[in-house]
Enzyme design. Structure first.
Site, PDB file in Angstrom:
ATOM      1  N   ASP A  86      -7.286  -3.265  -6.323  1.00  7.82           N
ATOM      2  CA  ASP A  86      -7.880  -3.811  -5.108  1.00  7.82           C
ATOM      3  C   ASP A  86      -8.178  -5.286  -5.323  1.00  7.82           C
ATOM      4  OD1 ASP A  86      -9.263  -2.760  -2.418  1.00  7.82           O
ATOM      5  OD2 ASP A  86     -10.411  -4.420  -3.249  1.00  7.82           O
ATOM      6  N   ARG A 131      -7.450  10.987  -6.086  1.00  8.72           N
ATOM      7  CA  ARG A 131      -8.641  10.172  -5.858  1.00  8.72           C
ATOM      8  C   ARG A 131      -9.913  10.995  -5.988  1.00  8.72           C
ATOM      9  NH1 ARG A 131      -9.813   7.694   0.054  1.00  8.72           N
ATOM     10  NH2 ARG A 131     -10.367   9.867   0.461  1.00  8.72           N
ATOM     11  N   ARG A 171       0.825  -1.216   0.000  1.00 10.95           N
ATOM     12  CA  ARG A 171       0.000   0.000   0.000  1.00 10.95           C
ATOM     13  C   ARG A 171       0.860   1.268   0.000  1.00 10.95           C
ATOM     14  NH1 ARG A 171      -4.113  -0.202   4.633  1.00 10.95           N
ATOM     15  NH2 ARG A 171      -4.200  -2.425   4.214  1.00 10.95           N
ATOM     16  N   ARG A 204      -3.510   6.292   0.916  1.00 11.31           N
ATOM     17  CA  ARG A 204      -4.095   7.452   1.590  1.00 11.31           C
ATOM     18  C   ARG A 204      -3.135   8.295   2.414  1.00 11.31           C
ATOM     19  NH1 ARG A 204      -8.694   6.014   5.317  1.00 11.31           N
ATOM     20  NH2 ARG A 204      -7.940   3.870   5.297  1.00 11.31           N
ATOM     21  N   TYR A 216     -14.804 -12.192   2.666  1.00  4.82           N
ATOM     22  CA  TYR A 216     -15.533 -10.956   2.370  1.00  4.82           C
ATOM     23  C   TYR A 216     -16.915 -11.245   1.802  1.00  4.82           C
ATOM     24  CZ  TYR A 216     -11.492  -7.990   3.333  1.00  4.82           C
ATOM     25  OH  TYR A 216     -10.458  -7.333   3.956  1.00  4.82           O
TER      26      TYR A 216
END
Lengths: 330, 330
Positions: B62, B26, B13, B17, B137
């Site tokens: 992702d 983004r 990552r 962010r 998930y």
């Protein structure tokens, strides 16, 4: 532990939400309110023992009870866990933990224990939260996936960290001593989140305070159980902290865990709680695998690797107790 | 990996962010929408490399991209993770996964890779989610503390489980093959939640499908990285699945992990991402401890033990890259 002929068995959170009679006794009160009512604590603690022949009872309470009794704004949200109203972020926040002497500030705990030991056919286990886990709730404000604020603080603000850990270990020691004095026959120190730490960080930032608690109980001569989740790499350190019994979750095979702890130690665990959620066949298969790894060695206490999940059919636990007793009868 | 003189370093990552330029690129779009826009994928993937000399880039994407492309109702909520609108609970739910051939249904991924490899000064790592993690998930509907529905289903509904895992492994294989064909120089299979399984359950219910993916890439002759969190007890199995490199989190000391994997394997990790959140001094101390445990052995790829946290100061990562390069220069 009880002197049974075979492997003793009890379950973390055996008094809890999976039992309809618990939900009824709880009504709309939260866990902290229930914990302050000795009669309801007695009732809830006894409930699982009416359903199965566990070899120990565990006091119905919560690791946040001492902090709540010391004036910290904490509540237990069902399905979430402890939530701290105003998380600890600066050294001044320490002043929000008031005085805590268990006999004086949480007398209802000793009172419940005195009532319980009169009625219980098996030993009662008392417990407290370990400083690292309690610190994480105070600093994060609730359950945390990565304990990021806690770990940052422990690395970068050593004097704040030490003062907080000192305080939390004093509280836990007072709380456990008064539970034993009231009649608890064993104690468990819950360091639920210790497994989030690498071994070096655990030894530096958590172990010294857990040791202080466990060693501070040595004169009381009761078995001390030291438990955490995901602690495969911490097991030797958790034993060294001063525990006769180390509790392990399901991630480490029981025989591997035993090697890491060393032969002198006893071991508690380690069925995956999710194995009890569905069919008895799956539960039985997984439980037999645990027993096989234990190999009938004395010093195994059968338990789950973490608390009973709310969706667990109570009958699975009743059958599990019988299975363990039957398969390990000597 | 890049042919550097010392230990190569990249960060899971590393495009994310914690970078203000990422937040700007983004805008208000979610990760899945961004992933479908090759130009923005190129920009975001390149961003960290403008700040530090990482030895690899990781495709910005992702693990849920293939499922979204196959018609599953999934979104990525910032600070939460993947959320599945209508969780999978019965075999009929399998029909909600439409056809998935990566070139046909996710052409934007290959397109982004083709653009990227023209610009990148370092190798590009492609990736996919492993079947167990994706299944969790789909079944839980989002991130889960204990994966209780997933584990119950895997134990009690073997035919549903096998069909789901078959499907997810086919998708991952197609996705990874097309990434390599477009120019990815290495691949990482993310089984983020595999560490929730005990080793026997992992070998029975997860490993066979991860192996199918990794072995299905063998002819492409690129390094295969196999990563999960909390996998201390699973490391030998994760290597056996067919990986040249096993990624480990910070819970296992690097030298211990290496012993478990065996000498032939390479190892990626394993600085605690929270060590990068605060002072450089703390970050440096923890990073040096990792390097010391690696002992300069060839086959160490320096990385964090999980993804970069959003609160990470970018400068800490830049200094970390330099530190690793300086300390391991040969």
């Amino acid at each position: 532990m009880n002197q049974t002929d075979g492997t003793p068995v009890w379950f973390m959170r055996q008094a809890g939400r999976y039992l309809p009679e618990y939900l009824e006794a709880r009504g709309s009160r939260d866990v902290l309110a229930l914990s302050r009512d000795p009669e309801v604590v007695v009732e809830i603690t006894l409930q699982p023992l009416r359903r199965f022949d566990a070899d120990a009872a565990i006091l119905f309470s919560d690791i946040m009870v001492p902090l709540a009794a010391a004036g910290v704004d904490v509540r237990i949200e069902p399905g979430v866990g402890p939530v701290v109203g105003d998380p600890f972020r600066a050294p001044d926040d320490l002043s929000r933990i008031g005085p805590f002497d268990s006999a004086e500030h949480a007398p209802y705990v000793s009172e419940a224990i005195r009532l319980l030991v009169k009625e219980l056919p098996v030993p009662l286990i008392g417990f407290a939260g370990a400083p690292f886990t309690l610190a994480s709730y105070l600093i994060e404000g609730g359950p945390s996936r990565d304990h990021r604020r806690t770990k940052r603080l422990m690395r970068d603000e050593p004097s704040f960290w030490v003062r907080l850990m000192d305080r939390l270990s004093e509280m836990a020691l007072s709380h456990l001593r008064s539970q034993v004095e009231a009649g608890a026959a064993a104690v468990q120190l819950f360091d639920s989140w210790a497994g989030a730490l690498d071994p070096e960080s655990y030894r530096r930032h958590a172990l010294p305070w857990s040791r202080r608690i466990l060693e501070g109980l040595a004169d009381l001569d009761v078995p001390r159980i030291h438990f955490g989740v995901g602690t495969g790499e911490l097991l030797p350190a958790m034993r060294e902290a001063g525990a006769e019994v180390v509790g392990v979750d399901w991630r480490v095979p029981l025989d591997v865990a035993w090697e890491r702890i060393g032969d002198g130690g006893a071991i508690q665990g380690n069925l995956d709680p999710t194995a009890c959620l569905g069919s008895w066949e799956a539960c039985e298969r997984e439980a037999l695998a645990v027993l096989e790894r234990a190999g009938g060695r004395p010093g195994h206490i059968f338990n789950l690797g973490h608390g009973v999940l709310p969706e667990t059919p109570p009958d699975n636990l009743a059958r599990l107790v019988d299975l363990v007793h039957e398969r390990t009868a000597r």
